[in-house]
Design a protein around this motif. Structure first.
Motif, PDB file in Angstrom:
ATOM      1  N   GLY A  44      85.091  27.155  71.683  1.00  0.00           N
ATOM      2  CA  GLY A  44      86.491  27.042  72.055  1.00  0.00           C
ATOM      3  C   GLY A  44      87.257  26.467  70.883  1.00  0.00           C
ATOM      4  O   GLY A  44      87.261  27.051  69.802  1.00  0.00           O
ATOM      5  N   ASN A  45      87.828  25.276  71.062  1.00  0.00           N
ATOM      6  CA  ASN A  45      88.616  24.677  69.982  1.00  0.00           C
ATOM      7  C   ASN A  45      87.806  23.735  69.115  1.00  0.00           C
ATOM      8  O   ASN A  45      88.292  23.271  68.090  1.00  0.00           O
ATOM      9  N   ASP A  46      86.617  23.384  69.546  1.00  0.00           N
ATOM     10  CA  ASP A  46      85.843  22.351  68.845  1.00  0.00           C
ATOM     11  C   ASP A  46      84.742  22.938  67.985  1.00  0.00           C
ATOM     12  O   ASP A  46      84.248  24.036  68.249  1.00  0.00           O
ATOM     13  N   ILE A  47      84.371  22.133  66.971  1.00  0.00           N
ATOM     14  CA  ILE A  47      83.151  22.457  66.223  1.00  0.00           C
ATOM     15  C   ILE A  47      82.052  21.609  66.853  1.00  0.00           C
ATOM     16  O   ILE A  47      82.208  20.390  67.016  1.00  0.00           O
ATOM     17  N   VAL A  48      80.954  22.257  67.220  1.00  0.00           N
ATOM     18  CA  VAL A  48      79.861  21.527  67.881  1.00  0.00           C
ATOM     19  C   VAL A  48      78.554  21.766  67.146  1.00  0.00           C
ATOM     20  O   VAL A  48      78.420  22.720  66.366  1.00  0.00           O
ATOM     21  N   THR A  49      77.590  20.895  67.413  1.00  0.00           N
ATOM     22  CA  THR A  49      76.274  21.034  66.774  1.00  0.00           C
ATOM     23  C   THR A  49      75.545  22.220  67.395  1.00  0.00           C
ATOM     24  O   THR A  49      75.664  22.484  68.591  1.00  0.00           O
ATOM     25  N   SER A  50      74.772  22.930  66.555  1.00  0.00           N
ATOM     26  CA  SER A  50      74.007  24.058  67.101  1.00  0.00           C
ATOM     27  C   SER A  50      72.630  24.148  66.462  1.00  0.00           C
ATOM     28  O   SER A  50      71.959  25.165  66.552  1.00  0.00           O
ATOM     29  N   GLY A  51      72.215  23.054  65.789  1.00  0.00           N
ATOM     30  CA  GLY A  51      70.900  23.076  65.156  1.00  0.00           C
ATOM     31  C   GLY A  51      70.416  21.662  64.911  1.00  0.00           C
ATOM     32  O   GLY A  51      71.125  20.688  65.211  1.00  0.00           O
ATOM     33  N   GLY A  52      69.203  21.550  64.363  1.00  0.00           N
ATOM     34  CA  GLY A  52      68.640  20.238  64.061  1.00  0.00           C
ATOM     35  C   GLY A  52      69.337  19.629  62.855  1.00  0.00           C
ATOM     36  O   GLY A  52      69.813  18.492  62.873  1.00  0.00           O
ATOM     37  N   ARG A  53      69.403  20.407  61.788  1.00  0.00           N
ATOM     38  CA  ARG A  53      70.176  19.958  60.627  1.00  0.00           C
ATOM     39  C   ARG A  53      71.600  20.427  60.870  1.00  0.00           C
ATOM     40  O   ARG A  53      71.840  21.606  61.133  1.00  0.00           O
ATOM     41  N   VAL A  54      72.570  19.522  60.789  1.00  0.00           N
ATOM     42  CA  VAL A  54      73.924  19.842  61.244  1.00  0.00           C
ATOM     43  C   VAL A  54      74.895  20.028  60.075  1.00  0.00           C
ATOM     44  O   VAL A  54      75.520  21.072  59.942  1.00  0.00           O
ATOM     45  N   ILE A  55      75.014  18.996  59.227  1.00  0.00           N
ATOM     46  CA  ILE A  55      76.003  19.053  58.140  1.00  0.00           C
ATOM     47  C   ILE A  55      75.441  18.321  56.928  1.00  0.00           C
ATOM     48  O   ILE A  55      74.870  17.234  57.065  1.00  0.00           O
ATOM     49  N   ALA A  56      75.625  18.909  55.745  1.00  0.00           N
ATOM     50  CA  ALA A  56      75.206  18.248  54.501  1.00  0.00           C
ATOM     51  C   ALA A  56      76.451  17.818  53.735  1.00  0.00           C
ATOM     52  O   ALA A  56      77.351  18.627  53.505  1.00  0.00           O
ATOM     53  N   VAL A  57      76.491  16.539  53.362  1.00  0.00           N
ATOM     54  CA  VAL A  57      77.625  16.015  52.586  1.00  0.00           C
ATOM     55  C   VAL A  57      77.142  15.766  51.156  1.00  0.00           C
ATOM     56  O   VAL A  57      76.178  15.036  50.945  1.00  0.00           O
ATOM     57  N   THR A  58      77.819  16.373  50.203  1.00  0.00           N
ATOM     58  CA  THR A  58      77.436  16.211  48.795  1.00  0.00           C
ATOM     59  C   THR A  58      78.566  15.540  48.031  1.00  0.00           C
ATOM     60  O   THR A  58      79.732  15.929  48.159  1.00  0.00           O
ATOM     61  N   ALA A  59      78.200  14.528  47.235  1.00  0.00           N
ATOM     62  CA  ALA A  59      79.193  13.870  46.377  1.00  0.00           C
ATOM     63  C   ALA A  59      78.668  13.832  44.953  1.00  0.00           C
ATOM     64  O   ALA A  59      77.455  13.857  44.718  1.00  0.00           O
ATOM     65  N   HIS A  60      79.599  13.754  44.021  1.00  0.00           N
ATOM     66  CA  HIS A  60      79.239  13.647  42.605  1.00  0.00           C
ATOM     67  C   HIS A  60      79.537  12.248  42.080  1.00  0.00           C
ATOM     68  O   HIS A  60      80.412  11.558  42.582  1.00  0.00           O
ATOM     69  N   GLY A  61      78.822  11.878  41.047  1.00  0.00           N
ATOM     70  CA  GLY A  61      79.106  10.626  40.367  1.00  0.00           C
ATOM     71  C   GLY A  61      78.555  10.705  38.961  1.00  0.00           C
ATOM     72  O   GLY A  61      77.842  11.661  38.624  1.00  0.00           O
ATOM     73  N   LYS A  62      78.848   9.647  38.160  1.00  0.00           N
ATOM     74  CA  LYS A  62      78.310   9.705  36.794  1.00  0.00           C
ATOM     75  C   LYS A  62      76.825   9.307  36.806  1.00  0.00           C
ATOM     76  O   LYS A  62      76.111   9.542  35.846  1.00  0.00           O
ATOM     77  N   ASN A  63      76.384   8.731  37.910  1.00  0.00           N
ATOM     78  CA  ASN A  63      74.959   8.422  38.071  1.00  0.00           C
ATOM     79  C   ASN A  63      74.616   8.449  39.559  1.00  0.00           C
ATOM     80  O   ASN A  63      75.493   8.663  40.398  1.00  0.00           O
ATOM     81  N   ILE A  64      73.342   8.198  39.865  1.00  0.00           N
ATOM     82  CA  ILE A  64      72.913   8.307  41.267  1.00  0.00           C
ATOM     83  C   ILE A  64      73.625   7.269  42.142  1.00  0.00           C
ATOM     84  O   ILE A  64      74.071   7.579  43.254  1.00  0.00           O
ATOM     85  N   GLU A  65      73.773   6.055  41.632  1.00  0.00           N
ATOM     86  CA  GLU A  65      74.406   4.986  42.429  1.00  0.00           C
ATOM     87  C   GLU A  65      75.806   5.414  42.878  1.00  0.00           C
ATOM     88  O   GLU A  65      76.162   5.280  44.043  1.00  0.00           O
ATOM     89  N   GLU A  66      76.571   5.908  41.892  1.00  0.00           N
ATOM     90  CA  GLU A  66      77.955   6.273  42.194  1.00  0.00           C
ATOM     91  C   GLU A  66      78.011   7.436  43.194  1.00  0.00           C
ATOM     92  O   GLU A  66      78.790   7.408  44.149  1.00  0.00           O
ATOM     93  N   ALA A  67      77.159   8.431  42.974  1.00  0.00           N
ATOM     94  CA  ALA A  67      77.159   9.597  43.859  1.00  0.00           C
ATOM     95  C   ALA A  67      76.674   9.206  45.260  1.00  0.00           C
ATOM     96  O   ALA A  67      77.208   9.676  46.267  1.00  0.00           O
ATOM     97  N   ARG A  68      75.694   8.324  45.322  1.00  0.00           N
ATOM     98  CA  ARG A  68      75.167   7.848  46.610  1.00  0.00           C
ATOM     99  C   ARG A  68      76.259   7.140  47.412  1.00  0.00           C
ATOM    100  O   ARG A  68      76.435   7.381  48.592  1.00  0.00           O
TER     101      ARG A  68
END
Ligand code: AMP
Ligand code: GLY
Length: 458
Positions: free
Chosen positions: A404-428
């Motif tokens: 309908g109007n909503d986004i809902v879960t439909s699997g075990g893995r749902v959403i992956a969020v990726t960020a960038h940084g100049k190193n792992i700490e910053e990206a984490r």
């Protein structure tokens, strides 16, 4: 020729013969891309491909709620090749990118090559013969043995030579690695600490524990080291090494609990130094491509090398004939070149003409999963907070749909969020801050993606 853009739904295209259009090299037709699949990998691929100025439109079949924001979802069963053909013809698709392994193992590339209407449509992925690198562990092991590619020692067993298999297990020391020969939805590898348990499991596997996939079992020497996923795009002659990534497979922090499809990824990986890459190229990539040529396998697609770094030396744990998931969600953000152009050149056997550049930044990907996963979990949970995620992050939907109007879960893995940084700490920090903005009942994720790689020393 002038660019003509025809979007689906415009009646005029229905009157044009597809073959005539191909013959006339109408530009717009060359710019419609179809991505097959419905996970985070496919969302990331479609997202990257859609950035190309050379691409008019991306279609994703069947896609998910996220892919609908970068292209148009087409609801078909991709195991039905005739249905895929209908989509290719209806939407004037010029380039098809096959996301998951199953259609490749089932021969979708062979289907295209042998079909008069499809044979000129570019497709990324190996044919059935090439897909055996992933579809049959026994084939992959024989291939590596034949071409001197470093991998664990092994012995292949069927019910015919079970006793030899049991004896072979006795020559090894714990832990014992048993692999179903065929595709078993990522569950076909057992690692056992006890010899008698390994023998019992071997018998169970041969008696159908993983259906026909385990009618043949590969017993392997256990390799001790740290794993890394490396990705090669090849046209069978030329190749490009895409950014590598480390995948986090267990459900729990500190690599505890059950195996999953992948809970997060980091790219680049600190121990993948230029020296390590050189070893991978010389010992694995070049002999693999040469081996495929010798076997007369026409391979235009991805080779995913699942590697174990054993004291600085790479060993192949597995080949996959597709990109990794969740690695792709991070890897795509580190490619600075026109990825659609790379794929287009690859499919034409002209990868040497493509320009390729990757970013020096670090990406960290955190996978949000349904409560209970990888065991039983609920579906249909409403997802909120997506609008609160910083646009600097890339959100790839893995198991979502519109309800309908909503986004809902439909699997075990749902959403992956990726960020960038100049190193792992910053990206984490960025990845976790933004992963917290997304809310759904039962949401679970690992808190330690990349932690082991901070200050990593080989
Ligand atoms: P595969 O499906 O072949 O990638 O195996 C699944 C997982 O089992 C791998 O990601 C490794 O963590 C582990 N594994 C597979 N083969 C070996 C091996 N020979 N030695 C140690 N671990 C292995
Ligand atoms: N992340 C591992 C895989 O895609 O097989």
């Amino acid at each position: 020729m002038e660019k003509i853009i025809m979007y689906p739904g415009e009646n005029k295209k229905d009157t044009v013969n597809y073959k005539d259009m191909q013959a006339q090299h109408i530009t717009a037709v060359e710019r419609n891309v179809l991505v097959l699949g419905s996970g985070g990998r496919e969302h990331a691929l479609a997202w990257k491909i859609a950035q190309s100025e050379k691409v008019s439109k991306v279609y994703i079949a069947p896609g998910n709620a996220g892919t609908a924001s970068v292209g148009e979802n087409i609801s078909i069963n991709i195991a039905d090749f005739q249905a895929v053909k209908d989509v290719v013809l209806k939407y004037y698709i010029n380039l098809v990118v096959v996301g998951p392994e199953q259609p490749l193992v089932d021969g979708i590339v062979d289907f295209f090559k042998s079909d008069a209407d499809l044979k000129d449509v570019k497709i990324i992925g190996p044919d059935k013969a090439g897909a055996q690198l992933e579809g049959s562990k026994a084939f992959a092991k024989q291939f590596m043995e034949k071409y001197g590619i470093p991998t664990a020692k092994c012995f292949t067993v069927t019910s015919e030579n079970l006793n030899d298999g049991l004896k072979y297990l006795e020559t090894l020391s714990a832990p014992y690695v048993l692999k179903a020969d065929g595709l078993a939805a990522g569950k076909g590898v057992l690692i056992l600490d006890d010899l008698s348990e390994a023998k019992a499991e071997l018998k169970e596997m041969l008696s159908g524990k993983f259906g026909s996939a385990s009618a043949k079992v590969v017993i392997e020497q256990f390799l001790k080291g740290i794993e890394v996923s490396m990705f090669v795009l090849t046209d069978g002659e030329n190749y490009i090494i895409l950014p590598e990534a480390k995948d986090y497979k267990r459900i729990g922090d500190g690599d505890t609990g059950l195996n999953t499809g992948g809970m997060g990824a980091v790219s680049p990986v600190p121990f993948v130094t230029p020296e390590f890459v050189e070893k991978v190229e010389n010992r694995i990539i070049k002999p693999t491509i040469q081996g495929l040529k010798n076997e007369k396998i026409d391979y235009k697609g991805f080779i995913f090398l699942g590697l174990m770094n054993c004291g600085g030396d790479p060993y192949v744990i597995e080949y996959n004939v597709r990109m990794g998931d969740p690695e792709t969600e991070g890897v795509m953000t580190r490619i600075d070149s026109d990825f659609a152009e790379l794929l287009d050149k690859c499919a034409q056997g002209k990868l040497n003409e493509a320009r390729y550049q990757s970013s020096k930044e670090t990406s960290v990907t955190v996978m949000l999963v349904s409560g209970g996963y990888p065991e039983a979990y609920k579906k249909g949970m409403k997802i909120t907070g997506l609008e609160n995620v910083c646009p600097c992050c890339v959100v790839a939907h893995a198991g979502t749909k519109f309800d309908g109007n909503d986004i809902v879960t439909s699997g075990g893995r749902v959403i992956a969020v990726t960020a960038h940084g100049k190193n792992i700490e910053e990206a984490r920090e960025k990845a976790y801050h933004n992963a917290k903005q997304i809310v759904f009942e039962g949401k679970n994720y690992r808190h330690d993606i990349g932690l082991d790689l901070i200050n990593y020393h080989a």
